[in-house]
Structures are given as structure tokens and as C-alpha cells.
Design an enzyme around this catalytic site. Structure first.
Site, PDB file in Angstrom:
ATOM      1  N   GLY A  55      12.162  35.704   2.170  1.00 39.28           N
ATOM      2  CA  GLY A  55      13.328  35.867   3.033  1.00 39.28           C
ATOM      3  C   GLY A  55      13.467  34.656   3.931  1.00 39.28           C
ATOM      4  CB  CYS A  82       7.782  33.427   0.139  1.00 38.34           C
ATOM      5  SG  CYS A  82       8.314  32.009   1.098  1.00 38.34           S
ATOM      6  CE1 TYR A  83       9.827  36.970   7.706  1.00 39.37           C
ATOM      7  CE2 TYR A  83       9.693  39.004   6.418  1.00 39.37           C
ATOM      8  CZ  TYR A  83       9.830  38.357   7.643  1.00 39.37           C
ATOM      9  OH  TYR A  83       9.948  39.104   8.788  1.00 39.37           O
ATOM     10  CG  HIS A 172       9.602  32.008  -4.210  1.00 41.65           C
ATOM     11  ND1 HIS A 172      10.204  33.154  -3.740  1.00 41.65           N
ATOM     12  CD2 HIS A 172       9.548  31.162  -3.162  1.00 41.65           C
ATOM     13  CE1 HIS A 172      10.520  33.005  -2.467  1.00 41.65           C
ATOM     14  NE2 HIS A 172      10.129  31.796  -2.089  1.00 41.65           N
ATOM     15  CD  GLU A 174      10.445  35.213  -6.657  1.00 36.73           C
ATOM     16  OE1 GLU A 174       9.210  35.193  -6.773  1.00 36.73           O
ATOM     17  OE2 GLU A 174      11.021  35.059  -5.559  1.00 36.73           O
ATOM     18  CB  SER A 226      38.961  46.914 -15.951  1.00 33.48           C
ATOM     19  OG  SER A 226      37.680  46.531 -16.440  1.00 33.48           O
ATOM     20  N   GLY A 227      38.528  48.022 -19.030  1.00 37.00           N
ATOM     21  CA  GLY A 227      38.382  47.521 -20.391  1.00 37.00           C
ATOM     22  C   GLY A 227      37.274  46.488 -20.480  1.00 37.00           C
ATOM     23  N   GLY A 228      36.779  46.051 -19.317  1.00 44.15           N
ATOM     24  CA  GLY A 228      35.663  45.109 -19.301  1.00 44.15           C
ATOM     25  C   GLY A 228      34.366  45.816 -19.674  1.00 44.15           C
ATOM     26  CG  ASP A 230      30.431  44.965 -15.719  1.00 43.70           C
ATOM     27  OD1 ASP A 230      29.772  44.622 -16.714  1.00 43.70           O
ATOM     28  OD2 ASP A 230      30.690  44.211 -14.779  1.00 43.70           O
ATOM     29  CE  LYS A 370      29.410  41.278 -17.706  1.00 46.88           C
ATOM     30  NZ  LYS A 370      30.304  41.705 -16.605  1.00 46.88           N
TER      31      LYS A 370
HETATM   32  P1  XMP Z   1      31.165  34.037  -9.047  1.00 48.82           P
HETATM   33  O1  XMP Z   1      32.532  33.473  -8.935  1.00 48.82           O
HETATM   34  O2  XMP Z   1      30.759  34.823  -7.842  1.00 48.82           O
HETATM   35  O3  XMP Z   1      31.213  35.077 -10.239  1.00 48.82           O
HETATM   36  O4  XMP Z   1      30.145  33.001  -9.406  1.00 48.82           O
HETATM   37  C1  XMP Z   1      30.115  35.714 -10.775  1.00 48.82           C
HETATM   38  C2  XMP Z   1      30.607  36.617 -11.874  1.00 48.82           C
HETATM   39  O5  XMP Z   1      31.238  37.768 -11.323  1.00 48.82           O
HETATM   40  C3  XMP Z   1      32.577  37.870 -11.770  1.00 48.82           C
HETATM   41  N1  XMP Z   1      33.347  38.341 -10.616  1.00 48.82           N
HETATM   42  C4  XMP Z   1      33.741  39.616 -10.428  1.00 48.82           C
HETATM   43  N2  XMP Z   1      33.608  40.726 -11.180  1.00 48.82           N
HETATM   44  N3  XMP Z   1      34.747  42.018  -9.559  1.00 48.82           N
HETATM   45  C5  XMP Z   1      34.126  41.903 -10.749  1.00 48.82           C
HETATM   46  O6  XMP Z   1      34.031  42.914 -11.446  1.00 48.82           O
HETATM   47  C6  XMP Z   1      34.922  40.960  -8.740  1.00 48.82           C
HETATM   48  O7  XMP Z   1      35.480  41.084  -7.672  1.00 48.82           O
HETATM   49  C7  XMP Z   1      34.390  39.694  -9.202  1.00 48.82           C
HETATM   50  N4  XMP Z   1      34.371  38.450  -8.660  1.00 48.82           N
HETATM   51  C8  XMP Z   1      33.718  37.641  -9.551  1.00 48.82           C
HETATM   52  C9  XMP Z   1      32.945  36.475 -12.217  1.00 48.82           C
HETATM   53  O8  XMP Z   1      33.991  36.502 -13.168  1.00 48.82           O
HETATM   54  C10 XMP Z   1      31.631  35.990 -12.787  1.00 48.82           C
HETATM   55  O9  XMP Z   1      31.401  36.491 -14.083  1.00 48.82           O
END
Ligand code: XMP
Length: 514
Positions: A55, A82-83, A172, A174, A226-228, A230, A370
Site C-alpha cells: 500500500g 511490502c506495507y 512484491h 505477485e 448489453s450483449g457484451g 460480462d 476477464k
Molecule cells: P480503461 O480505459 O480504464 O479500460 O483502461 C479498461 C477496460 O475497461 C473497459 N471499460 C469499461 N467497461 N463499463 C464497462 O463495462 C465502463 O464504464 C468501462 N470503462 C472502460 C474498457 O473498454 C477496457 O476494456
């Protein structure tokens, strides 16, 4: 709760999540909690081992983050990093002070005792590369501890208690730069804590199904789809647990890519047995974003907009108590406000939520990265095309248009983005990179087309390689591919006369531009 858990107390290090991930790679479950976790709760979790993370603070600061020293009375092995190592020393009677020389970066570790954490490794004169990052050091070792390794500037680079299962490392383990990091963590979890390599995606599914059922009971859950990757995996996971008590909602917020909503709905209706309600809120979101250029404000407006819609839909359905979201571990980490430091950004599904919300959250992927989510999706039987989609942020094109979002700017970005995706797919690069997309810049530049001067928009292409989005490198795409993308965008998208390629890595940049 998993039968064998390594519990990590987080003191705010940027690499805390890597500890969890390294341990889970060894098929042992690991969970991160804030350092403020009450001792009673910690006991209930019955960890097989505890790790105190690194930290940014100093243990002698007045407001230093301190965990309950009672954790040393539980008979559970503890590893301080570390910390965390310094805190262990201080709480058990040693002394920590500011070091004369800060140690940052690679150091050569000489092992004095090839046991415990260093079992299987070689003692000095052999030495191993480790990664240090600290400004304080242990000046006086706590009673009962002995040195097990040192470096040029850290006489106490590693310590262990002679009678109790406590160890501490100043470096560290990790991070990848600590070449023996995995050996050390393996020695801790298997050798010292006695864990077995038994945690698999299948066991994660079983325990999550159980936890979701216990939490939800006979209530209803809605899931934002959303279709993504996650949200798709979240929905499939919750569906596995509670079947028809789940209703999914797909909101077209007007910030999706070309034909995206249509194809997402088509996929779910044709290929899964999830129930999906679709809502077209394009006008509503564009209205909300009118005149707003600040990226955090845009994120908040989009996030709140989503919640308003979900709450309205929940009322219509009646009896809905929970909203399921596909929040992942990196989203959680980057939205944490640690001791007054500004969060890096408000991910729309974490920091962007209103404080008062009628729906309670269920986030079954909150601890996963992910690549683990993708593995889980395949394990749940989802088709590859849904699992190997590149990530797309919740706030959509809203954060890929710099400055104000308008219908015209959306048109330009959508057309450019389709070209990027088409060319990436056609050349076989789409699945090789983590993410590749177009960004619309809020400036115009001079160009020449035919014989006339133009004064038009600039599109930036972003493509990165990454393992979990915590760090990323710009992709070394072939020049001819970049050339094709550029030529097509300038020829085919009205309003663009210049294309640039982003060659920044994360950190210090981020993947999205915002
Ligand atoms: P950054 O820009 O922070 O992005 O380096 C890291 C990863 O996260 C995605 N990203 C998001 N995904 N809601 C999401 O579900 C969000 O608000 C959001 N902002 C960034 C980005 O596309 C990348 O894969």
C-alpha cells in the site's frame, strides 16, 4: 464460501488484485477485502491463510491504515507483503522507519534459508531477481522473527517467525518482475497454509449458484444485458441459479455501434432461452447528454439513465428486488476511492450508480478477471462468438466521442468503427488483440481533397494487447492494415480527413480515451 480461501486484506496497492489472480491460477480460491474488515467477519470467513497487501502509506503515519492485530491470534498463517510486511513487524513489536534510500525496481535477492517461502530455491551465492517498491524499511525485527533473505539495501527483505506461521517479504512476489514470485506464493498457499489445488470454474459455478439462490429466495431479478461478454455471462450464471425468476433487459441507449442492438437481440432470442425485454431509449439518452462535455459527467448521466430505466421496468414487472450486473474485478479496483485519492474513473456499473437506488445489486463476477469470465462462459455452454467478443464499455460510444455527444458525431464514429472492426476481422487480427476501436476527436484539421481545402474531423485508432485490462500495450498492427483502415475511413466516412494511430501504453494512459 469456498472451503479453502486465501483472504487478502487490501491496503491500497495497485498490485493487490494480482496477488488474488496469481493464487487463483494455482487453483486455490482467493478473495480480497478492505483492510478494515472487522475481525469477527474475518473469523467467519475461516481463511486458510491471510495476506496483508502492499500500500502507499507508511505504518508510522498518524492515519496509517491498520488492520485488527487480533488476526495474529487466530492460528492462521499470515504473509505480509511490502506495507503488509512492515505492518506485521510494527504490530508484533518491531520498528519501521523511513529508509535513507528508497528502493524501487529490480533488486537481487539472496536467500539465507531455503525453507518455508523459499522451499525448493537455492541459497546464496545464488540470487534471484525481485521487484521492490518502498520508501520505508524495517529497522528492528519483531521478537521471534529471523531473516530468511536480504538484498543490498534491505537487510530484512524476507522474515519468518520461528514458532508461528508468519512470514513477511519486503518485495512484491505477485508481479512478473519477481521471477520466483509464483514459487513463493505456491510455497505459502500449499506448503504453509496446506491448501489443495481444488478451485476450478466448475466449483466457482456451484458455489455461486448456491449463493445466488440463498440471496434471492423467491424474489425476481432483472439483468442489464448489453450483449457484451460480462453481462452475457452474468445472465447465464444467474439463469443457471434461478431460471425464470430472471428477466433480462436490453437497453438501446443510442450509444451502441452500427446494428449492435439488433444483432444482440437476435442472438439472445435465437441462441439462448433467456427472456429479454428490449427498450429503445436513444432519444432519452441523447437528450440527457446534450451540452455535456465532461467525461465523468457523461459517465454519471449515462449510468443514472440506465438505473432510471431499470427501476421503471422493475416496477412494471412487480416484485423485482435485485439488479444483476456484470461488474468485474478491475472495474471494482479502479473505482475505489482510497484515502482521498481520486478514483481513476467511475465505471458506469460501479461508481456511476446513484447513492439511493430501489434495487439491490447482484454482481456474481465481481471477483473475476476477464479471462476467467471467458472461461466461465464456455463452461456455462455459451457459444464462442459471444465469449470472444472484444470488450465494449457500458457507456458505449458516449466515452469514445471526446466532448459533446451529438447525432452527427455518433454517425461519424459509427461509420469509422465499422470499418475498423471489418478490417480487423478480415485480417485475422480481431481475436489477437484485446480491443480495437475508433475514437472521435473534438478537433478539426485542415486537409486537401480533390483540389479543395477541407476542415474536418480526426479519427484516432486505438488497438491494445492486454491480459486483463489492468495494463496494456499498443498493438503492433501491420502497416498495410493500418493503411487500409485509414484510407477506407477517409474515403468512406463523410466529415473525416485525418486518421491517427494511438501508440500509448497503459499505464500511464488508459485504454479508452474518454
Ligand atoms: P480503461 O480505459 O480504464 O479500460 O483502461 C479498461 C477496460 O475497461 C473497459 N471499460 C469499461 N467497461 N463499463 C464497462 O463495462 C465502463 O464504464 C468501462 N470503462 C472502460 C474498457 O473498454 C477496457 O476494456
Amino acid at each position: 464460501m469456498h472451503s479453502q480461501t486465501i483472504l487478502i486484506l487490501d491496503f491500497g496497492s495497485q498490485t493487490t488484485q494480482l496477488i488474488a489472480r496469481r493464487i487463483r491460477e494455482q487453483k486455490v480460491y482467493s478473495e480480497i477485502h478492505p483492510y478494515t474488515l472487522p475481525l469477527a467477519r474475518l473469523k467467519e470467513l475461516r481463511p486458510a491463510g491471510i495476506i496483508l497487501s502492499g500500500g502507499p502509506a507508511s505504518v508510522y503515519d498518524e492515519d496509517a491504515p491498520i488492520s485488527d492485530p487480533g488476526l495474529f491470534e487466530l492460528g492462521v498463517p499470515v504473509l505480509g507483503i511490502c506495507y503488509g510486511a512492515q505492518l506485521m513487524m510494527q504490530q508484533l513489536g518491531g520498528r519501521v522507519e523511513r529508509a535513507e534510500k528508497r528502493e524501487f525496481g529490480k533488486a537481487e535477492l539472496r536467500i539465507r534459508e531455503a525453507e518455508g517461502l523459499f522451499s525448493g530455491l537455492e541459497t546464496a551465492p545464488s540470487h534471484y531477481q525481485v521487484w521492490m517498491s518502498h520508501g520505508d524499511r524495517v529497522e528492528e525485527v519483531a521478537p521471534g522473527f529471523i531473516t530468511t533473505a536480504d538484498t543490498e539495501h534491505s537487510p530484512f527483505a524476507a522474515l519468518r517467525h520461528q514458532g508461528k506461521p508468519f512470514s513477511a517479504v519486503q518485495f512484491h512476489p505477485e508481479v512478473a518482475h519477481t521471477l520466483i514470485g509464483t514459487d513463493i506464493l505456491r510455497n505459502f498457499i500449499f506448503g504453509i497454509c496446506g491448501c489443495e489445488a481444488a478451485w476450478t470454474m466448475q466449483s466457482f459455478i456451484e458455489s455461486t449458484v448456491e449463493a445466488v439462490r440463498a440471496k434471492v429466495g423467491s424474489d425476481r431479478v432483472i439483468c442489464a444485458l448489453s450483449g457484451g461478454v460480462d453481462s452475457t455471462v452474468t445472465a447465464a450464471m444467474i439463469h443457471r441459479a434461478i431460471g425464470s425468476q430472471l428477466t433480462c433487459i436490453h437497453v438501446n441507449n443510442g450509444l451502441m455501434r452500427t446494428n449492435e442492438s439488433e444483432s444482440v437481440l437476435h442472438f439472445f432470442r435465437e441462441r439462448t432461452d433467456l427472456e429479454v425485454i428490449d427498450i429503445n431509449a436513444e432519444v432519452y439518452f441523447l437528450e440527457r447528454l446534450k451540452g455535456i462535455a465532461d467525461p465523468e459527467e457523461k459517465r454519471k448521466r449515462i449510468g443514472y439513465g440506465f438505473i432510471e430505466i431499470f427501476e421503471q421496468e422493475a416496477k412494471k414487472l412487480g416484485q423485482v428486488k435485485y439488479l444483476a450486473q456484470g461488474t468485474l474485478y478491475p472495474d471494482v479496483i479502479e473505482s475505489v476511492v482510497f484515502r482521498g485519492k481520486a478514483p481513476i474513473k467511475s465505471h458506469h456499473n460501479v461508481g456511476g450508480l446513484p447513492e439511493r437506488m430501489d434495487l439491490a445489486l447482484i454482481e456474481p463476477l465481481r471477483e473475476l478477471f476477464k479471462d476467467e469470465v471467458r472461461e466461465l462462459g464456455l463452461e456455462l455452454g455459451l457459444p464462442e462468438e459471444a465469449i470472444f467478443r472484444q470488450p465494449f464499455p457500458g457507456p458505449g460510444l458516449g466515452i469514445r466521442i471526446m466532448g459533446e455527444v451529438s447525432a452527427e458525431r455518433l454517425r461519424i464514429l459509427r461509420q469509422a468503427d465499422v470499418i475498423v472492426l471489418e478490417e480487423m476481422k478480415q485480417s485475422g487480427w480481431y481475436r489477437k488483440v484485446w480491443q480495437s476501436f475508433a475514437v472521435l476527436l473534438p478537433i478539426q484539421t485542415v486537409g486537401v481533397m480533390g483540389d479543395s481545402r477541407t476542415y474536418e474531423h480526426v479519427i484516432a485508432i486505438r488497438s491494445v494487447d492486454s491480459r486483463d485490462a489492468m495494463t496494456a500495450d499498443w498493438s503492433q498492427l501491420p502497416y498495410d492494415l493500418l493503411g487500409r483502415i485509414s484510407t477506407r475511413i477517409i474515403n468512406e466516412v463523410r466529415g473525416v480527413n485525418r486518421v491517427v494511430y494511438d501508440i500509448s501504453s497503459k499505464p500511464p494512459s488508459t485504454i479508452e480515451w474518454e
